[in-house]
Scaffold this motif. Structure first.
Motif, mmCIF file in Angstrom:
data_model
loop_
_atom_site.group_PDB
_atom_site.id
_atom_site.type_symbol
_atom_site.label_atom_id
_atom_site.label_comp_id
_atom_site.label_asym_id
_atom_site.label_seq_id
_atom_site.Cartn_x
_atom_site.Cartn_y
_atom_site.Cartn_z
ATOM 1 N N MET A 9 44.845 21.391 36.132
ATOM 2 C CA MET A 9 45.624 21.826 37.295
ATOM 3 C C MET A 9 44.860 22.707 38.274
ATOM 4 O O MET A 9 45.161 22.722 39.467
ATOM 5 C CB MET A 9 46.881 22.554 36.830
ATOM 6 N N GLU A 10 43.857 23.461 37.800
ATOM 7 C CA GLU A 10 43.171 24.399 38.701
ATOM 8 C C GLU A 10 42.497 23.693 39.876
ATOM 9 O O GLU A 10 42.341 24.267 40.945
ATOM 10 C CB GLU A 10 42.144 25.229 37.938
ATOM 11 N N THR A 16 44.858 27.726 44.509
ATOM 12 C CA THR A 16 43.811 28.710 44.794
ATOM 13 C C THR A 16 43.906 29.995 43.981
ATOM 14 O O THR A 16 42.963 30.776 43.982
ATOM 15 C CB THR A 16 43.822 29.120 46.285
ATOM 16 N N TRP A 17 45.048 30.244 43.330
ATOM 17 C CA TRP A 17 45.106 31.523 42.610
ATOM 18 C C TRP A 17 46.017 31.445 41.400
ATOM 19 O O TRP A 17 46.641 30.415 41.133
ATOM 20 C CB TRP A 17 45.466 32.669 43.546
ATOM 21 N N GLY A 111 33.321 28.923 41.915
ATOM 22 C CA GLY A 111 34.316 27.866 42.055
ATOM 23 C C GLY A 111 35.718 28.433 41.983
ATOM 24 O O GLY A 111 35.938 29.522 41.434
ATOM 25 N N VAL A 112 36.672 27.716 42.544
ATOM 26 C CA VAL A 112 38.067 28.151 42.524
ATOM 27 C C VAL A 112 38.570 28.179 41.073
ATOM 28 O O VAL A 112 38.511 27.174 40.368
ATOM 29 C CB VAL A 112 38.950 27.205 43.367
ATOM 30 N N LEU A 113 39.024 29.363 40.634
ATOM 31 C CA LEU A 113 39.563 29.563 39.288
ATOM 32 C C LEU A 113 38.613 29.046 38.197
ATOM 33 O O LEU A 113 39.041 28.517 37.167
ATOM 34 C CB LEU A 113 40.933 28.892 39.157
ATOM 35 N N SER A 179 35.988 31.425 47.630
ATOM 36 C CA SER A 179 35.791 32.406 46.568
ATOM 37 C C SER A 179 36.597 31.942 45.358
ATOM 38 O O SER A 179 37.236 30.883 45.397
ATOM 39 C CB SER A 179 36.266 33.801 47.007
ATOM 40 N N ARG A 180 36.585 32.728 44.314
ATOM 41 C CA ARG A 180 37.339 32.363 43.109
ATOM 42 C C ARG A 180 38.815 32.154 43.420
ATOM 43 O O ARG A 180 39.490 31.342 42.776
ATOM 44 C CB ARG A 180 37.158 33.459 42.061
#
Length: 275
Positions: A9-10, A16-17, A111-113, A179-180
């Motif tokens: 899912m990430e 994004t969060w 990377g995102v998450l 960003s993360r």
């Protein structure tokens, strides 16, 4: 032609969060729909190009996130936890290809998450000396059964990673990492089109090859020494550094089972705010 979709899912459209992917939050309820939309977009492309059996393996957190009532009727869904091969349950059932949908970069990478199995306790995983994301680990498991990785979707960092561990696979970046916890996102109508088109093209690579079982070594680095100490009590697992453990396995199936045990023990050893 049987195809499996391993759906995390990430890396889904718009995510994004934290609240976007944590079960029970308002944002999670919203992004369940977008996540299901991504699965349907890929399923449509695979079916259009000749897939006759589509197995969707829920691979995120509780593994009860996709909306069955909205799923493409040409697909079947494997949902729920405690599956022997976890994210890759079904890869040993005679499938002709696998899609990594909604994947993300690994622990210690941009990377995102980004993470590998545990959200933040693991700072890095290495497979045979190479820094490994969940995608790299799962691709090695697929190779053991002769199953090609057909398509990988996620953010741009995920696609860069996949280009190395799954050369030749179709890649779709549904968002660009800032960003993360931030990304430049494409709307669902755009990502659906991109994923469906890529899935159609990816079917050209479908077809089982020769299984390639062999021994592997996995090393895991944590953010605190007590997690290495806790996991080193597992038979065959050795503490090889202050925050690092390693183990050898005769094949990737056994390696992933051992890795699951390591992450479960580490998660249970986390204590409140101090980790």
């Amino acid at each position: 032609m049987r195809i499996m979709i391993s759906a995390d899912m990430e890396g889904a459209t718009g995510v994004t969060w934290t609240d976007d992917v944590v079960p029970g939050t308002e944002q999670w309820q919203r992004f369940r729909r977008l996540f299901t939309g991504d699965v349907n977009a890929v399923a449509a492309g695979l079916a259009d190009a000749g897939a006759t059996d589509l197995l969707v393996n829920e691979a995120h957190s509780s593994q009860r996130n996709l909306l069955l009532e909205d799923l493409d009727p040409r697909a079947r869904m494997l949902t729920g936890r405690h599956k022997p091969l976890s994210m890759m349950q079904g890869v040993d059932s005679g499938v002709d290809g696998v899609v990594f949908l909604g994947y993300h970069a690994g622990a210690g990478a941009d990377g995102v998450l980004s993470h590998t199995y545990l959200e933040n306790q693991i700072t890095g995983v290495w497979l045979d000396g190479t820094h490994a994301s969940e995608g790299r680990l799962n691709a090695a498991l697929a190779a053991e059964y002769g199953v090609p990785v057909l398509l990988v979707t996620g953010d741009d960092k995920t696609c860069e990673d996949a280009a190395d561990y799954a050369p030749g696979a179709e890649l779709v970046a549904v968002k660009e990492c800032v960003s993360r916890y931030a990304a430049i996102c494409l709307p669902p109508s755009r990502t659906a089109e991109l994923q469906t088109d890529a899935a159609r093209r990816a079917m050209a690579r479908a077809g089982r090859g020769e299984p390639s079982p062999r021994g592997h070594r996995i090393e895991v680095e944590f953010d605190a020494s007590h997690l290495a100490q806790a996991t080193a009590v597992i038979p065959t697992v050795d503490q090889v550094g202050v925050r690092r453990v390693g183990f050898d396995a005769p094949n990737m199936t056994e390696a992933m089972k051992a890795f699951k045990v390591v992450t479960a023990i580490a998660a249970g050893a986390v204590q409140g705010k101090y980790g």
